[in-house]
Write an enzyme that holds these catalytic residues in place. Structure first.
Site, PDB file in Angstrom:
ATOM      1  N   ASN A   7      34.026  51.954  38.048  1.00 13.22           N
ATOM      2  CA  ASN A   7      33.503  50.742  37.416  1.00 13.22           C
ATOM      3  C   ASN A   7      33.325  49.665  38.496  1.00 13.22           C
ATOM      4  O   ASN A   7      34.301  49.256  39.142  1.00 13.22           O
ATOM      5  CB  ASN A   7      34.482  50.278  36.330  1.00 13.22           C
ATOM      6  CG  ASN A   7      33.986  49.047  35.606  1.00 13.22           C
ATOM      7  OD1 ASN A   7      33.525  48.105  36.244  1.00 13.22           O
ATOM      8  ND2 ASN A   7      34.081  49.030  34.299  1.00 13.22           N
ATOM      9  N   HIS A  10      33.380  44.376  39.144  1.00 14.03           N
ATOM     10  CA  HIS A  10      33.973  43.285  39.912  1.00 14.03           C
ATOM     11  C   HIS A  10      33.319  43.073  41.280  1.00 14.03           C
ATOM     12  O   HIS A  10      33.548  42.059  41.929  1.00 14.03           O
ATOM     13  CB  HIS A  10      35.485  43.444  39.986  1.00 14.03           C
ATOM     14  CG  HIS A  10      36.088  43.264  38.619  1.00 14.03           C
ATOM     15  ND1 HIS A  10      35.732  42.215  37.795  1.00 14.03           N
ATOM     16  CD2 HIS A  10      36.948  44.024  37.907  1.00 14.03           C
ATOM     17  CE1 HIS A  10      36.374  42.335  36.643  1.00 14.03           C
ATOM     18  NE2 HIS A  10      37.105  43.426  36.691  1.00 14.03           N
ATOM     19  N   HIS A  43      29.601  47.349  32.838  1.00 18.34           N
ATOM     20  CA  HIS A  43      29.657  46.715  31.520  1.00 18.34           C
ATOM     21  C   HIS A  43      28.670  45.550  31.534  1.00 18.34           C
ATOM     22  O   HIS A  43      28.873  44.569  32.248  1.00 18.34           O
ATOM     23  CB  HIS A  43      31.089  46.211  31.278  1.00 18.34           C
ATOM     24  CG  HIS A  43      31.295  45.615  29.920  1.00 18.34           C
ATOM     25  ND1 HIS A  43      32.535  45.231  29.473  1.00 18.34           N
ATOM     26  CD2 HIS A  43      30.441  45.327  28.904  1.00 18.34           C
ATOM     27  CE1 HIS A  43      32.439  44.736  28.249  1.00 18.34           C
ATOM     28  NE2 HIS A  43      31.164  44.775  27.891  1.00 18.34           N
ATOM     29  N   ARG A  45      27.768  42.646  29.864  1.00 20.12           N
ATOM     30  CA  ARG A  45      28.343  41.783  28.822  1.00 20.12           C
ATOM     31  C   ARG A  45      27.278  40.869  28.252  1.00 20.12           C
ATOM     32  O   ARG A  45      26.311  40.520  28.933  1.00 20.12           O
ATOM     33  CB  ARG A  45      29.491  40.944  29.405  1.00 20.12           C
ATOM     34  CG  ARG A  45      30.674  41.768  29.873  1.00 20.12           C
ATOM     35  CD  ARG A  45      31.832  40.866  30.243  1.00 20.12           C
ATOM     36  NE  ARG A  45      32.493  40.367  29.077  1.00 20.12           N
ATOM     37  CZ  ARG A  45      33.647  40.838  28.599  1.00 20.12           C
ATOM     38  NH1 ARG A  45      34.295  41.795  29.225  1.00 20.12           N
ATOM     39  NH2 ARG A  45      34.172  40.334  27.510  1.00 20.12           N
ATOM     40  N   ARG A  49      28.337  37.761  32.587  1.00 21.74           N
ATOM     41  CA  ARG A  49      29.193  37.083  33.569  1.00 21.74           C
ATOM     42  C   ARG A  49      29.285  37.834  34.897  1.00 21.74           C
ATOM     43  O   ARG A  49      29.580  37.254  35.913  1.00 21.74           O
ATOM     44  CB  ARG A  49      30.598  36.842  33.002  1.00 21.74           C
ATOM     45  CG  ARG A  49      31.418  38.093  32.861  1.00 21.74           C
ATOM     46  CD  ARG A  49      32.861  37.759  32.597  1.00 21.74           C
ATOM     47  NE  ARG A  49      33.077  37.378  31.228  1.00 21.74           N
ATOM     48  CZ  ARG A  49      34.218  37.624  30.568  1.00 21.74           C
ATOM     49  NH1 ARG A  49      35.218  38.196  31.190  1.00 21.74           N
ATOM     50  NH2 ARG A  49      34.365  37.270  29.315  1.00 21.74           N
ATOM     51  N   GLU A  70      28.649  50.450  29.628  1.00 21.76           N
ATOM     52  CA  GLU A  70      29.535  49.917  28.591  1.00 21.76           C
ATOM     53  C   GLU A  70      28.823  48.744  27.933  1.00 21.76           C
ATOM     54  O   GLU A  70      28.288  47.872  28.626  1.00 21.76           O
ATOM     55  CB  GLU A  70      30.843  49.414  29.197  1.00 21.76           C
ATOM     56  CG  GLU A  70      31.708  50.492  29.791  1.00 21.76           C
ATOM     57  CD  GLU A  70      32.937  49.890  30.459  1.00 21.76           C
ATOM     58  OE1 GLU A  70      33.143  48.658  30.398  1.00 21.76           O
ATOM     59  OE2 GLU A  70      33.669  50.661  31.070  1.00 21.76           O
ATOM     60  N   THR A 101      38.250  43.664  28.774  1.00 28.19           N
ATOM     61  CA  THR A 101      38.143  44.223  27.425  1.00 28.19           C
ATOM     62  C   THR A 101      39.541  44.383  26.822  1.00 28.19           C
ATOM     63  O   THR A 101      40.347  45.176  27.302  1.00 28.19           O
ATOM     64  CB  THR A 101      37.431  45.593  27.473  1.00 28.19           C
ATOM     65  OG1 THR A 101      36.264  45.452  28.265  1.00 28.19           O
ATOM     66  CG2 THR A 101      37.060  46.050  26.085  1.00 28.19           C
ATOM     67  N   GLU A 151      36.856  57.223  24.594  1.00 29.29           N
ATOM     68  CA  GLU A 151      37.561  56.793  25.800  1.00 29.29           C
ATOM     69  C   GLU A 151      38.823  56.086  25.327  1.00 29.29           C
ATOM     70  O   GLU A 151      38.758  55.041  24.667  1.00 29.29           O
ATOM     71  CB  GLU A 151      36.693  55.853  26.649  1.00 29.29           C
ATOM     72  CG  GLU A 151      37.448  55.407  27.909  1.00 29.29           C
ATOM     73  CD  GLU A 151      36.590  54.667  28.924  1.00 29.29           C
ATOM     74  OE1 GLU A 151      35.371  54.928  29.000  1.00 29.29           O
ATOM     75  OE2 GLU A 151      37.149  53.821  29.637  1.00 29.29           O
ATOM     76  N   HIS A 198      41.166  51.976  31.828  1.00 25.00           N
ATOM     77  CA  HIS A 198      41.708  50.615  31.802  1.00 25.00           C
ATOM     78  C   HIS A 198      43.103  50.564  32.406  1.00 25.00           C
ATOM     79  O   HIS A 198      44.018  51.213  31.919  1.00 25.00           O
ATOM     80  CB  HIS A 198      41.752  50.002  30.396  1.00 25.00           C
ATOM     81  CG  HIS A 198      41.528  48.517  30.445  1.00 25.00           C
ATOM     82  ND1 HIS A 198      42.495  47.636  30.825  1.00 25.00           N
ATOM     83  CD2 HIS A 198      40.416  47.773  30.225  1.00 25.00           C
ATOM     84  CE1 HIS A 198      42.012  46.417  30.817  1.00 25.00           C
ATOM     85  NE2 HIS A 198      40.744  46.471  30.464  1.00 25.00           N
TER      86      HIS A 198
HETATM   87  N1  PXP Z   1      36.837  51.521  30.645  1.00 28.07           N
HETATM   88  C1  PXP Z   1      36.431  50.479  29.892  1.00 28.07           C
HETATM   89  C2  PXP Z   1      35.798  50.765  28.564  1.00 28.07           C
HETATM   90  C3  PXP Z   1      36.566  49.143  30.344  1.00 28.07           C
HETATM   91  O1  PXP Z   1      36.149  48.134  29.579  1.00 28.07           O
HETATM   92  C4  PXP Z   1      37.118  48.939  31.625  1.00 28.07           C
HETATM   93  C5  PXP Z   1      37.244  47.530  32.142  1.00 28.07           C
HETATM   94  O2  PXP Z   1      36.001  46.978  32.342  1.00 28.07           O
HETATM   95  C6  PXP Z   1      37.518  50.039  32.385  1.00 28.07           C
HETATM   96  C7  PXP Z   1      37.385  51.317  31.861  1.00 28.07           C
HETATM   97  C8  PXP Z   1      38.082  49.888  33.759  1.00 28.07           C
HETATM   98  O3  PXP Z   1      39.297  49.202  33.717  1.00 28.07           O
HETATM   99  P1  PXP Z   1      39.967  48.716  35.068  1.00 28.07           P
HETATM  100  O4  PXP Z   1      39.030  47.726  35.698  1.00 28.07           O
HETATM  101  O5  PXP Z   1      41.247  48.107  34.619  1.00 28.07           O
HETATM  102  O6  PXP Z   1      40.150  49.934  35.916  1.00 28.07           O
END
Ligand code: PXP
Length: 248
Positions: A7, A10, A43, A45, A49, A70, A101, A151, A198
């Site tokens: 992901n 960030h 994601h 959003r 953001r 996402e 999330t 998930e 997550h």
């Molecule tokens: N899966 C989903 C559905 C999420 O919303 C997120 C966070 O954006 C992640 C995985 C990844 O989580 P993390 O950034 O804590 O590894």
């Protein structure tokens, strides 16, 4: 092999802090794939953001593995998803003020919007996953609604792991792990794919790998955090080198 989806939200968070061009999540995705990721997760959003529409468009063209989008259930983003056709969509809950999330999707048998969204995506050939709390009845409901995958939200388990630093005798960690294991069993029985994500870190990831028929982990914050630190020395060295060359 369990599929790793990286992901890269960030990376875009850092870019948006300046509303600049760098760092570009598209380049980050390319490097993540070179590093061995089987997929890239973003994601988009509603408040845009971090990830922007432009990022998803370019990623659709450049990602070699699985592009996992996402998104919340909503007309505008569904329209974009149906236009761009990512390989996979993970439907997530979204609240404007949240930092990340929080919690899984509320899945109800009579939720027409959710059911329509699943049907439209599947009819377009997109694999649909629901981001849910680890709860066996919710896994079964996801299957009834036609989702291809669930998930499991590993956030509570990851928090428990961090609190006790992975002490396998810790009561809360045992409870949270049992929720994941029971949900994984329910997914196997229901015949729905199992993903998780997550709060997964370099410290805790190995404690999840035994979940039966686990196909995919989506990991973001921890990988991006490590990338920032590991690249710092090289980045400073490069700048120092330019300054040492003197005025051009
Ligand atoms: N899966 C989903 C559905 C999420 O919303 C997120 C966070 O954006 C992640 C995985 C990844 O989580 P993390 O950034 O804590 O590894």
């Amino acid at each position: 092999m369990i599929h790793l989806g990286v992901n890269i939200d960030h990376v875009a968070t850092v870019r948006q802090a300046r509303k600049a061009c760098e760092p570009d999540p598209v380049m980050a995705a390319h490097l993540a794939e070179l590093g061995g990721a089987q997929g890239i997760t973003v994601h988009l959003r509603q408040d845009r953001r971090h990830i922007q529409d432009r990022d998803v468009r370019l990623l659709r063209e450049t990602v070699q593995g699985v592009l996992n989008l996402e998104m919340a259930v909503g007309e505008d983003i569904l329209g974009l998803a149906l236009e761009l056709l990512p390989d996979q969509v993970c439907l997530v809950p979204e609240h404007r003020q949240e930092i990340t999330t929080e919690g899984g999707l509320k899945v109800a048998r009579d939720d027409r919007d959710l059911a329509d969204c699943i049907v439209k995506l599947k009819d377009s050939g997109v694999l649909v996953s629901l981001f849910i709390e680890p709860d066996p009845p919710t896994v079964r409901l996801a299957r009834e609604l036609g989702a291809d995958a669930v998930e499991l939200h590993t956030g509570s388990w990851a928090n428990a792991w961090a609190q006790c630093r992975g002490d396998e005798h810790d009561g809360d960690l045992i409870t949270q792990l049992a929720r994941l294991e029971d949900s994984a069993d329910a997914a196997a029985t229901a015949g729905i794919r199992l993903h998780a994500g997550h709060g997964i870190t370099y410290g805790n990831v190995r404690s999840l790998l035994h979940l039966p028929l686990l196909r995919e982990l989506n990991i973001g914050h921890s990988i991006v955090s490590r990338a920032v630190l590991l690249g710092m020395e090289r980045a400073v060295r490069d700048m120092r080198g330019l300054m040492d060359l003197g005025a051009g």
